[in-house]
Design a protein around this motif. Structure first.
Motif, PDB file in Angstrom:
ATOM      1  N   LYS A   1       0.830  -1.267  -0.096  1.00  0.00           N
ATOM      2  CA  LYS A   1       0.076   0.204  -0.058  1.00  0.00           C
ATOM      3  C   LYS A   1       0.830   1.236   0.025  1.00  0.00           C
ATOM      4  CE  LYS A   1      -3.868  -2.010   0.372  1.00  0.00           C
ATOM      5  NZ  LYS A   1      -5.030  -1.986  -0.497  1.00  0.00           N
ATOM      6  N   ILE A   2       2.178   1.174   0.561  1.00  0.00           N
ATOM      7  CA  ILE A   2       2.956   2.504   0.353  1.00  0.00           C
ATOM      8  C   ILE A   2       4.009   2.437  -0.593  1.00  0.00           C
ATOM      9  CG2 ILE A   2       4.710   3.472   1.778  1.00  0.00           C
ATOM     10  CD1 ILE A   2       3.516   2.586   4.411  1.00  0.00           C
ATOM     11  N   LYS A   3       3.726   3.317  -1.552  1.00  0.00           N
ATOM     12  CA  LYS A   3       4.706   3.258  -2.840  1.00  0.00           C
ATOM     13  C   LYS A   3       5.899   4.322  -2.413  1.00  0.00           C
ATOM     14  CE  LYS A   3       1.636   1.295  -5.466  1.00  0.00           C
ATOM     15  NZ  LYS A   3       1.710  -0.028  -6.381  1.00  0.00           N
ATOM     16  N   ASN A   4       6.858   4.034  -3.205  1.00  0.00           N
ATOM     17  CA  ASN A   4       8.034   5.103  -2.944  1.00  0.00           C
ATOM     18  C   ASN A   4       8.512   5.285  -1.423  1.00  0.00           C
ATOM     19  OD1 ASN A   4       7.809   5.716  -5.688  1.00  0.00           O
ATOM     20  ND2 ASN A   4       6.314   7.447  -5.178  1.00  0.00           N
ATOM     21  N   ASN A   5       8.632   3.999  -0.813  1.00  0.00           N
ATOM     22  CA  ASN A   5       8.862   4.111   0.687  1.00  0.00           C
ATOM     23  C   ASN A   5      10.565   3.763   0.570  1.00  0.00           C
ATOM     24  OD1 ASN A   5       9.517   4.064   3.199  1.00  0.00           O
ATOM     25  ND2 ASN A   5       8.047   2.082   3.534  1.00  0.00           N
ATOM     26  N   ASN A   6      11.266   4.907   0.718  1.00  0.00           N
ATOM     27  CA  ASN A   6      12.811   4.608   0.885  1.00  0.00           C
ATOM     28  C   ASN A   6      13.192   4.569   2.396  1.00  0.00           C
ATOM     29  OD1 ASN A   6      12.976   5.159  -1.904  1.00  0.00           O
ATOM     30  ND2 ASN A   6      12.505   7.486  -1.691  1.00  0.00           N
ATOM     31  N   VAL A   7      13.838   3.619   2.657  1.00  0.00           N
ATOM     32  CA  VAL A   7      14.287   3.273   3.943  1.00  0.00           C
ATOM     33  C   VAL A   7      15.973   3.101   3.791  1.00  0.00           C
ATOM     34  CG1 VAL A   7      14.302   1.679   5.767  1.00  0.00           C
ATOM     35  CG2 VAL A   7      12.327   1.973   4.372  1.00  0.00           C
ATOM     36  N   SER A   8      16.521   3.789   4.829  1.00  0.00           N
ATOM     37  CA  SER A   8      17.919   3.944   4.791  1.00  0.00           C
ATOM     38  C   SER A   8      18.396   3.442   6.273  1.00  0.00           C
ATOM     39  CB  SER A   8      18.508   5.131   4.644  1.00  0.00           C
ATOM     40  OG  SER A   8      18.059   6.038   5.685  1.00  0.00           O
ATOM     41  N   SER A   9      19.742   2.886   6.303  1.00  0.00           N
ATOM     42  CA  SER A   9      20.305   2.426   7.652  1.00  0.00           C
ATOM     43  C   SER A   9      20.526   3.729   8.815  1.00  0.00           C
ATOM     44  CB  SER A   9      21.330   1.618   7.423  1.00  0.00           C
ATOM     45  OG  SER A   9      21.257   0.646   6.590  1.00  0.00           O
ATOM     46  N   LYS A  10      20.451   3.076   9.863  1.00  0.00           N
ATOM     47  CA  LYS A  10      20.832   4.227  11.028  1.00  0.00           C
ATOM     48  C   LYS A  10      21.928   3.564  11.765  1.00  0.00           C
ATOM     49  CE  LYS A  10      19.035   7.269  14.336  1.00  0.00           C
ATOM     50  NZ  LYS A  10      17.823   7.528  15.140  1.00  0.00           N
ATOM     51  N   VAL A  11      22.815   4.391  12.123  1.00  0.00           N
ATOM     52  CA  VAL A  11      23.927   4.029  13.178  1.00  0.00           C
ATOM     53  C   VAL A  11      23.518   4.176  14.497  1.00  0.00           C
ATOM     54  CG1 VAL A  11      26.382   4.392  13.869  1.00  0.00           C
ATOM     55  CG2 VAL A  11      25.766   4.573  11.344  1.00  0.00           C
ATOM     56  N   GLY A  12      23.861   3.174  15.343  1.00  0.00           N
ATOM     57  CA  GLY A  12      23.525   3.188  16.703  1.00  0.00           C
ATOM     58  C   GLY A  12      24.471   2.707  17.458  1.00  0.00           C
ATOM     59  N   PHE A  13      24.608   2.692  18.708  1.00  0.00           N
ATOM     60  CA  PHE A  13      25.754   2.250  19.566  1.00  0.00           C
ATOM     61  C   PHE A  13      25.092   0.980  20.568  1.00  0.00           C
ATOM     62  CE2 PHE A  13      24.048   5.412  22.373  1.00  0.00           C
ATOM     63  CZ  PHE A  13      24.129   5.080  23.641  1.00  0.00           C
ATOM     64  N   ASN A  14      25.990   0.352  21.235  1.00  0.00           N
ATOM     65  CA  ASN A  14      25.599  -0.746  22.438  1.00  0.00           C
ATOM     66  C   ASN A  14      26.865  -0.531  23.299  1.00  0.00           C
ATOM     67  OD1 ASN A  14      27.648  -2.334  21.243  1.00  0.00           O
ATOM     68  ND2 ASN A  14      26.106  -3.485  20.060  1.00  0.00           N
ATOM     69  N   SER A  15      26.549  -0.843  24.648  1.00  0.00           N
ATOM     70  CA  SER A  15      27.419  -0.700  25.603  1.00  0.00           C
ATOM     71  C   SER A  15      27.069  -1.385  26.660  1.00  0.00           C
ATOM     72  CB  SER A  15      27.904   0.668  26.140  1.00  0.00           C
ATOM     73  OG  SER A  15      26.743   1.426  26.606  1.00  0.00           O
ATOM     74  N   GLY A  16      27.824  -1.978  27.663  1.00  0.00           N
ATOM     75  CA  GLY A  16      27.445  -2.774  28.683  1.00  0.00           C
ATOM     76  C   GLY A  16      28.411  -3.714  29.481  1.00  0.00           C
ATOM     77  N   PHE A  17      28.333  -4.671  30.113  1.00  0.00           N
ATOM     78  CA  PHE A  17      29.040  -5.655  30.930  1.00  0.00           C
ATOM     79  C   PHE A  17      29.042  -6.947  30.127  1.00  0.00           C
ATOM     80  CE2 PHE A  17      27.018  -2.347  33.881  1.00  0.00           C
ATOM     81  CZ  PHE A  17      28.614  -1.917  34.298  1.00  0.00           C
ATOM     82  N   THR A  18      30.244  -7.772  30.347  1.00  0.00           N
ATOM     83  CA  THR A  18      30.257  -8.979  29.581  1.00  0.00           C
ATOM     84  C   THR A  18      30.967  -9.990  30.815  1.00  0.00           C
ATOM     85  OG1 THR A  18      31.113 -10.262  27.933  1.00  0.00           O
ATOM     86  CG2 THR A  18      32.506  -8.675  28.687  1.00  0.00           C
ATOM     87  N   TYR A  19      30.485 -11.124  30.531  1.00  0.00           N
ATOM     88  CA  TYR A  19      30.868 -12.196  31.421  1.00  0.00           C
ATOM     89  C   TYR A  19      31.213 -13.454  30.616  1.00  0.00           C
ATOM     90  CZ  TYR A  19      31.252 -16.283  34.502  1.00  0.00           C
ATOM     91  OH  TYR A  19      31.734 -17.379  35.340  1.00  0.00           O
ATOM     92  N   GLU A  20      32.456 -14.217  30.846  1.00  0.00           N
ATOM     93  CA  GLU A  20      32.805 -15.323  29.968  1.00  0.00           C
ATOM     94  C   GLU A  20      33.647 -16.286  31.023  1.00  0.00           C
ATOM     95  OE1 GLU A  20      34.677 -16.585  25.791  1.00  0.00           O
ATOM     96  OE2 GLU A  20      34.957 -14.455  26.474  1.00  0.00           O
ATOM     97  N   TYR A  21      32.915 -17.738  30.732  1.00  0.00           N
ATOM     98  CA  TYR A  21      33.720 -18.682  31.507  1.00  0.00           C
ATOM     99  C   TYR A  21      34.224 -19.546  30.425  1.00  0.00           C
ATOM    100  CZ  TYR A  21      34.125 -23.047  34.152  1.00  0.00           C
ATOM    101  OH  TYR A  21      34.668 -24.230  34.567  1.00  0.00           O
ATOM    102  N   LYS A  22      35.510 -19.944  30.632  1.00  0.00           N
ATOM    103  CA  LYS A  22      36.224 -20.569  29.681  1.00  0.00           C
ATOM    104  C   LYS A  22      36.257 -22.116  30.567  1.00  0.00           C
ATOM    105  CE  LYS A  22      38.568 -17.398  26.906  1.00  0.00           C
ATOM    106  NZ  LYS A  22      39.591 -16.786  26.312  1.00  0.00           N
TER     107      LYS A  22
END
Length: 144
Positions: free
Chosen positions: A40-61
């Protein structure tokens, strides 16, 4: 003296064992996009957007080549779109530029394989359950 020696050896054993646990901070950028086939939507131009992520990590070997990990991340995602609205004869009436912003709390759960001594290579696979914290759409309208 015997109790002090036993306590000392228990602390050393615990320190050696804890070298398999890794805790840290993580962060980075991401590129998100949106794809639609809504007819139903014609000429719908979609483009990418840059974002970020941050937080804490835990790993067990667990052994020489296997690891388990979990993260707690704040992630910003989104995309930009341009929608052209037409009148009844098909000529452009006006255009709307929309910025879509999404904020997530993500908890990636991953298992991995790694190899190498001096130069290490690794592969992680897993799931990323996420909770949508907020969504915002900013519309900029322009007439033609």
């Amino acid at each position: 003296m015997k109790r002090i020696a036993i306590f000392f050896f228990l602390i050393i054993a615990h320190s050696t064992y804890s070298q398999n646990h890794f805790v840290g901070l993580t962060g980075g950028i991401n590129l998100t996009n949106f794809v639609t086939t809504f007819s139903k939507i014609k000429n719908n131009n979609v483009s990418s957007k840059v974002g970020f992520n941050s937080g804490f990590t835990y790993e067990y070997k667990s052994d020489k080549h296997f690891s388990l990990g979990i993260d707690l991340l704040y992630t910003k995602k989104g995309f930009k779109s341009e929608i052209v609205f037409t009148d009844i004869v098909g000529s452009a009436a006006y255009t709307a530029n929309i910025k879509h912003d999404f904020n997530y709390l993500s908890v990636p759960i991953k298992a991995g394989l790694f190899t190498g001594n001096r130069l290490k290579g690794f592969v992680n696979l897993g799931l990323v359950p996420s909770l949508l914290l907020g969504a915002k759409n900013i519309v900029q309208e322009s007439s033609e």
